[in-house]
Design a protein around this motif. Structure first.
Motif, PDB file in Angstrom:
ATOM      1  N   HIS A   9       0.806  -1.219   0.000  1.00  0.00           N
ATOM      2  CA  HIS A   9       0.000   0.000   0.000  1.00  0.00           C
ATOM      3  C   HIS A   9       0.844   1.277   0.000  1.00  0.00           C
ATOM      4  O   HIS A   9       0.475   2.276  -0.591  1.00  0.00           O
ATOM      5  CB  HIS A   9      -0.919   0.009   1.230  1.00  0.00           C
ATOM      6  N   THR A  38      -2.436  -1.885  -4.520  1.00  0.00           N
ATOM      7  CA  THR A  38      -1.853  -0.697  -3.892  1.00  0.00           C
ATOM      8  C   THR A  38      -2.881   0.420  -3.814  1.00  0.00           C
ATOM      9  O   THR A  38      -4.025   0.269  -4.263  1.00  0.00           O
ATOM     10  CB  THR A  38      -0.589  -0.237  -4.654  1.00  0.00           C
ATOM     11  N   THR A  39      -2.460   1.541  -3.261  1.00  0.00           N
ATOM     12  CA  THR A  39      -3.359   2.672  -3.062  1.00  0.00           C
ATOM     13  C   THR A  39      -3.194   3.706  -4.172  1.00  0.00           C
ATOM     14  O   THR A  39      -2.260   3.635  -4.973  1.00  0.00           O
ATOM     15  CB  THR A  39      -3.094   3.326  -1.694  1.00  0.00           C
ATOM     16  N   ASP A  58      -6.738  -0.269  -4.319  1.00  0.00           N
ATOM     17  CA  ASP A  58      -7.408  -0.401  -3.016  1.00  0.00           C
ATOM     18  C   ASP A  58      -7.582   1.002  -2.451  1.00  0.00           C
ATOM     19  O   ASP A  58      -6.605   1.677  -2.120  1.00  0.00           O
ATOM     20  CB  ASP A  58      -6.572  -1.271  -2.071  1.00  0.00           C
ATOM     21  N   ARG A  60      -8.727   1.741   0.316  1.00  0.00           N
ATOM     22  CA  ARG A  60      -8.493   1.654   1.764  1.00  0.00           C
ATOM     23  C   ARG A  60      -9.574   2.399   2.549  1.00  0.00           C
ATOM     24  O   ARG A  60      -9.288   3.125   3.497  1.00  0.00           O
ATOM     25  CB  ARG A  60      -7.113   2.185   2.123  1.00  0.00           C
ATOM     26  N   GLN A  88       2.941  -5.628   2.871  1.00  0.00           N
ATOM     27  CA  GLN A  88       2.506  -4.529   3.737  1.00  0.00           C
ATOM     28  C   GLN A  88       2.540  -4.956   5.196  1.00  0.00           C
ATOM     29  O   GLN A  88       2.934  -4.204   6.076  1.00  0.00           O
ATOM     30  CB  GLN A  88       1.105  -4.054   3.351  1.00  0.00           C
ATOM     31  N   THR A  93      -4.113  -5.744   6.112  1.00  0.00           N
ATOM     32  CA  THR A  93      -3.880  -6.881   5.219  1.00  0.00           C
ATOM     33  C   THR A  93      -4.087  -8.210   5.955  1.00  0.00           C
ATOM     34  O   THR A  93      -4.482  -9.202   5.336  1.00  0.00           O
ATOM     35  CB  THR A  93      -2.480  -6.818   4.586  1.00  0.00           C
TER      36      THR A  93
END
Length: 313
Positions: A9, A38-39, A58, A60, A88, A93
């Motif tokens: 992330h 990932t973000t 993601d 999040r 991560q 996670t």
């Protein structure tokens, strides 16, 4: 052919550190499709990574946002991943693992928890360096690690000739005097004094420049250095990576750009207080070193300039 998922992330420094592990995973899964979760800040960046087939976003959002969580899990499940490498290793996670592979061992879900050395607590394991922990995790998951301990972030660079021409950049020393507002203990307070010393003792051989992030542009006006922007906006990560790679030297607080510098192979030093150690964050490389002081306010300009002079010569 199987589908393999890597989770990473952020933050920016962590992204640079994970490059070697990602490369090793890819090279050990020849013929498989490698996806990375990932973000948003790193989504477009990872699209450029040659060791990744595709990137999954993601957002999040809160774990209590059941609609989003259901949508994300449904999206992940459609790939039918045969193995997940959790780089991560966060509570989030671990939560994903409970949903996707609740009973999985390291053969299916590789993480700190599933590969923890026997007789070692996670608290003790976390005292080791970041890259050593990655190395153990991947080796315990059957991965040959040729790059994990020596990440290469150079894939992230791009063409910034227009920016360099605009600012007339040839030989330059790049400073990163900023830090997150909630991490002021990482901030060395004497950058303007250092700039004056560099200009005086190097006979203006080098330009001294800064490259603030989007939230640092206002603060940058307090630093007596050339502020490098792209049409008034902060450089993106790829532009910043190239600015770092082309520099003569980098001096930074312990922040993301310092870790980028280390894993781009560029010369420089990072300034550390007592918040952590250079060993734990795996930042020292052949060309990139660290100076640590119990209190950054007591780290003298003379000492920093002396280290700069030793390395840049």
């Amino acid at each position: 052919m199987s589908n393999i998922l890597i989770i990473k992330h952020g933050s920016l420094g962590d992204i640079a550190q994970a490059c070697g592990a990602i490369q090793d995973i890819s090279e050990n899964h020849k013929g498989d499709e490698i996806y990375l979760l990932t973000t948003k800040p790193y989504f477009d960046l990872f699209k450029k990574n040659p060791h990744i087939s595709d990137v999954i976003l993601d957002k999040r959002l809160s774990r209590l946002n059941l609609i989003y969580l259901y949508s994300l899990m449904k999206n992940i499940k459609k790939y039918n991943f045969s193995k997940v490498y959790d780089l991560q290793n966060s509570s989030r996670t671990a939560f994903y693992k409970k949903i996707l592979f609740p009973k999985a061992t390291k053969d299916t879900w590789s993480s700190t928890d599933t590969t923890l050395p026997e007789g070692t607590s996670k608290e003790d394991f976390d005292k080791d360096s970041v890259l050593s922990r990655f190395d153990h995790q991947l080796k315990s998951s059957g991965i040959n690690t040729n790059h994990t301990l020596n990440p290469d972030f150079s894939w992230s660079t791009t063409d910034i000739s227009q920016i360099k021409n605009h600012h007339q950049l040839d030989k330059y020393i790049l400073l990163f005097p900023f830090c997150s507002p909630h991490l002021t203990s990482k901030k060395w307070p004497y950058y303007n004094e250092l700039i004056a010393m560099i200009n005086q003792k190097s006979d203006n051989k080098f330009k001294v420049v800064i490259a603030p992030g989007p939230s640092e542009i206002k603060e940058a006006s307090n630093i007596n250095a050339l502020c490098v922007l792209d049409n008034g906006k902060a450089l993106d990560i790829s532009q910043l990576a190239t600015l770092i790679k082309d520099s003569s030297f980098v001096i930074a607080n312990d922040t993301g750009p310092a870790h980028m510098t280390a894993h781009l192979g560029s010369k420089g030093i990072a300034l550390f207080g007592s918040h952590t150690t250079p060993f734990k964050v795996s930042i020292e490389r052949e060309n990139f070193k660290a100076i640590q002081a119990p209190e950054l306010s007591k780290l003298s300009v003379e000492k920093v300039f002396e280290r700069l002079s030793e390395i840049i010569s």
